[in-house]
Design a protein around this motif. Structure first.
Motif, PDB file in Angstrom:
ATOM      1  N   TYR A   1      65.576 -29.543 -34.756  1.00 40.62           N
ATOM      2  CA  TYR A   1      64.493 -29.827 -35.866  1.00 40.62           C
ATOM      3  C   TYR A   1      64.356 -28.564 -36.771  1.00 40.62           C
ATOM      4  O   TYR A   1      64.129 -28.565 -38.077  1.00 40.62           O
ATOM      5  CB  TYR A   1      63.444 -30.557 -35.671  1.00 40.62           C
ATOM      6  CG  TYR A   1      63.508 -32.033 -35.208  1.00 40.62           C
ATOM      7  CD1 TYR A   1      63.811 -32.932 -36.255  1.00 40.62           C
ATOM      8  CD2 TYR A   1      63.818 -32.444 -33.984  1.00 40.62           C
ATOM      9  CE1 TYR A   1      63.998 -34.240 -36.078  1.00 40.62           C
ATOM     10  CE2 TYR A   1      64.278 -33.685 -33.504  1.00 40.62           C
ATOM     11  CZ  TYR A   1      64.237 -34.512 -34.587  1.00 40.62           C
ATOM     12  OH  TYR A   1      64.475 -35.971 -34.526  1.00 40.62           O
TER      13      TYR A   1
ATOM     14  N   TYR B   1      67.449 -38.754 -34.253  1.00 37.85           N
ATOM     15  CA  TYR B   1      66.069 -39.292 -33.678  1.00 37.85           C
ATOM     16  C   TYR B   1      66.482 -40.230 -32.529  1.00 37.85           C
ATOM     17  O   TYR B   1      65.866 -40.483 -31.447  1.00 37.85           O
ATOM     18  CB  TYR B   1      65.912 -40.293 -34.991  1.00 37.85           C
ATOM     19  CG  TYR B   1      64.630 -41.111 -34.695  1.00 37.85           C
ATOM     20  CD1 TYR B   1      63.434 -40.753 -34.476  1.00 37.85           C
ATOM     21  CD2 TYR B   1      64.823 -42.592 -34.632  1.00 37.85           C
ATOM     22  CE1 TYR B   1      62.385 -41.686 -34.334  1.00 37.85           C
ATOM     23  CE2 TYR B   1      63.770 -43.563 -34.405  1.00 37.85           C
ATOM     24  CZ  TYR B   1      62.503 -43.130 -34.527  1.00 37.85           C
ATOM     25  OH  TYR B   1      61.583 -43.672 -34.215  1.00 37.85           O
TER      26      TYR B   1
ATOM     27  N   LEU C   1      57.696 -38.263 -34.529  1.00 33.77           N
ATOM     28  CA  LEU C   1      59.049 -38.071 -34.646  1.00 33.77           C
ATOM     29  C   LEU C   1      59.723 -38.844 -35.593  1.00 33.77           C
ATOM     30  O   LEU C   1      60.391 -38.414 -36.211  1.00 33.77           O
ATOM     31  CB  LEU C   1      59.664 -38.465 -33.131  1.00 33.77           C
ATOM     32  CG  LEU C   1      61.098 -38.180 -32.888  1.00 33.77           C
ATOM     33  CD1 LEU C   1      61.445 -36.960 -33.023  1.00 33.77           C
ATOM     34  CD2 LEU C   1      61.489 -38.964 -31.674  1.00 33.77           C
ATOM     35  N   THR C   2      59.128 -40.109 -35.815  1.00 33.11           N
ATOM     36  CA  THR C   2      59.760 -40.851 -36.945  1.00 33.11           C
ATOM     37  C   THR C   2      59.322 -40.337 -38.212  1.00 33.11           C
ATOM     38  O   THR C   2      60.267 -40.268 -39.087  1.00 33.11           O
ATOM     39  CB  THR C   2      58.956 -42.179 -36.700  1.00 33.11           C
ATOM     40  OG1 THR C   2      59.242 -42.847 -35.589  1.00 33.11           O
ATOM     41  CG2 THR C   2      59.524 -43.132 -37.760  1.00 33.11           C
TER      42      THR C   2
ATOM     43  N   SER D   1      61.391 -37.346 -38.816  1.00 32.58           N
ATOM     44  CA  SER D   1      62.974 -37.764 -38.981  1.00 32.58           C
ATOM     45  C   SER D   1      62.902 -38.303 -40.730  1.00 32.58           C
ATOM     46  O   SER D   1      63.899 -38.031 -41.252  1.00 32.58           O
ATOM     47  CB  SER D   1      63.491 -38.657 -38.228  1.00 32.58           C
ATOM     48  OG  SER D   1      63.325 -38.282 -36.930  1.00 32.58           O
TER      49      SER D   1
ATOM     50  N   ILE E   1      57.384 -32.660 -35.431  1.00 33.15           N
ATOM     51  CA  ILE E   1      57.750 -33.498 -34.539  1.00 33.15           C
ATOM     52  C   ILE E   1      56.484 -33.770 -33.655  1.00 33.15           C
ATOM     53  O   ILE E   1      56.459 -34.632 -32.780  1.00 33.15           O
ATOM     54  CB  ILE E   1      58.928 -33.170 -33.676  1.00 33.15           C
ATOM     55  CG1 ILE E   1      58.627 -31.699 -33.077  1.00 33.15           C
ATOM     56  CG2 ILE E   1      60.023 -33.079 -34.685  1.00 33.15           C
ATOM     57  CD1 ILE E   1      59.714 -31.244 -32.307  1.00 33.15           C
TER      58      ILE E   1
END
Length: 262
Positions: A76, A138, A156-157, A160, A229
């Motif tokens: 990331y 993801y 995390l979502t 992304s 993240i």
């Protein structure tokens, strides 16, 4: 003819999109599967601590043996935004300036569709192009829960989503520059240079004093430079990414209406 031109652009790039998605997906899965082997290796942390400038250059932060540190170091903080930008900037530079240099765009513009509609369809195609890298990463990271690589789903979502917005912003910057200049090379070069500068501003801000305050001007800092993240995408960063995308999209529409088509 509401979406035919968008589908045409995507169809012409389907092989590269599939290849990038599958290739990057395989890389992300490999990184996830390697984590259990390095989870207890403290030498990685000592290596990063011994060279903080190099660690900052690659976006490394925190313990590299933690799930978040491992994913930031290998995905990331560097390669995910890099590959997402490669796709989006490449499409943005080719979608108008590239097609115009090849003398294809004039034929497309002769169809019974307004220039505004044509540009909106290209921007919709750009939005699709901005998704694959972040999307496959993801999915791979979520699957990593089976090997002990656990992160909270909500941050995390949102992280992304931040990568997708970042890719769109630089892609539509290249698109707008192509509409303003008519030069694919110039739009590609300028957008890539600004993306590189944004990365350096974000990654080196912790070790270069005069960059510390400038990091807030970096779209990469907004999207991946604040340990998103783990913490999630901050509302202010989300707003900045969205506003930048809307403004650049508007510039692209305005400039495309005035472009001399061939």
């Amino acid at each position: 003819m509401r979406a035919e031109l968008m589908r045409l652009d995507l169809r012409l790039r389907r092989r590269s999109l599939w290849a990038c998605a599958l290739g990057f997906g395989a890389y992300a899965v490999l990184i996830v599967l390697l984590y259990p082997s390095f989870r207890g290796d403290r030498s990685l942390d000592r290596l990063a601590e011994g060279n903080p400038t190099m660690a900052a250059l690659f976006g490394l932060s925190g313990s590299l043996t933690s799930p978040a540190g491992w994913l930031n170091a290998n995905l990331y903080a560097n390669v995910v935004p890099l590959f997402a930008l490669l796709l989006s900037i490449g499409y943005g530079a080719a979608a108008v300036a590239g097609q115009n240099e090849e003398e294809h765009l004039g034929l497309i513009a002769a169809l019974p569709v307004s220039r505004t509609s044509l540009m909106l369809q290209k921007q919709a195609a750009l939005a699709v192009v901005s998704i694959p890298v972040a999307g496959v990463t993801y999915v791979a990271v979520l699957a990593g829960r089976t090997v002990g690589l656990r992160l909270a789903v909500a941050p995390l979502t949102s992280a992304s989503a931040g990568v997708v917005l970042l890719a769109y912003d630089f892609g539509v910057l290249a698109l707008a520059l192509g509409c303003l200049t008519g030069s694919r090379g110039l739009s590609l070069g300028v957008a890539s240079a600004l993306a590189a500068a944004s990365y350096l501003m974000s990654s080196l801000a912790g070790v270069v004093d005069w960059l510390h305050d400038l990091r807030h001007l970096s779209p990469i800092y907004w999207s991946v430079g604040q340990d998103q993240i783990v913490k999630g995408l901050a509302p202010g960063s989300f707003a900045a990414l969205v506003i930048a995308g809307v403004l650049l999209s508007s510039v692209a529409v305005w400039a495309f209406r005035r472009l001399d088509l061939r």
